[in-house]
Design a protein around this motif. Structure first.
Motif, PDB file in Angstrom:
ATOM      1  N   PHE A  21      38.024  36.076  36.367  1.00 48.57           N
ATOM      2  CA  PHE A  21      39.261  36.097  37.152  1.00 48.57           C
ATOM      3  C   PHE A  21      40.464  36.336  36.242  1.00 48.57           C
ATOM      4  O   PHE A  21      41.366  37.092  36.588  1.00 48.57           O
ATOM      5  N   VAL A  26      40.454  40.295  40.323  1.00 48.71           N
ATOM      6  CA  VAL A  26      39.889  39.618  41.480  1.00 48.71           C
ATOM      7  C   VAL A  26      38.474  40.094  41.799  1.00 48.71           C
ATOM      8  O   VAL A  26      37.615  39.274  42.153  1.00 48.71           O
ATOM      9  N   GLY A  29      36.012  38.597  39.420  1.00 51.97           N
ATOM     10  CA  GLY A  29      36.015  37.160  39.656  1.00 51.97           C
ATOM     11  C   GLY A  29      35.258  36.780  40.914  1.00 51.97           C
ATOM     12  O   GLY A  29      34.423  35.866  40.905  1.00 51.97           O
TER      13      GLY A  29
END
Length: 87
Positions: A21, A26, A29
């Motif tokens: 992350f 994103v 992650g």
């Protein structure tokens, strides 16, 4: 050995998810969090900055499988002892 493997794998995996992350965004992650072994793949692809959490996670997985047989035997023995107790 079983529980040590669970602990090491969880800590190393969580560390990899946080690093994914933090440094890659994103998508890596979420993939690391939701899809099995994507965190380890991320660790291999970015080995220079993730060698400690990756090796911790892999060592935990190895200890988990090595200790699983004895853990199952212990649980079965406890169940048999509980069934043999008078009520």
């Amino acid at each position: 050995m079983f529980w040590l493997g669970v602990l090491l794998s969880a800590v190393g995996g969580l560390w990899l998810v946080v690093n994914a992350f933090r440094s890659s965004g994103v998508l890596w992650g979420l993939g690391s969090l939701l899809v099995p072994f994507v965190a380890q793949l991320y660790g291999v692809l970015n080995f220079g900055e993730n060698k400690v959490p990756l090796l911790m996670s892999l060592a935990g997985i190895a200890l988990f499988f090595m200790g699983y047989g004895s853990y199952v035997e212990q649980v079965q023995a406890m169940q048999a002892a509980a069934e043999a107790m008078p009520q």
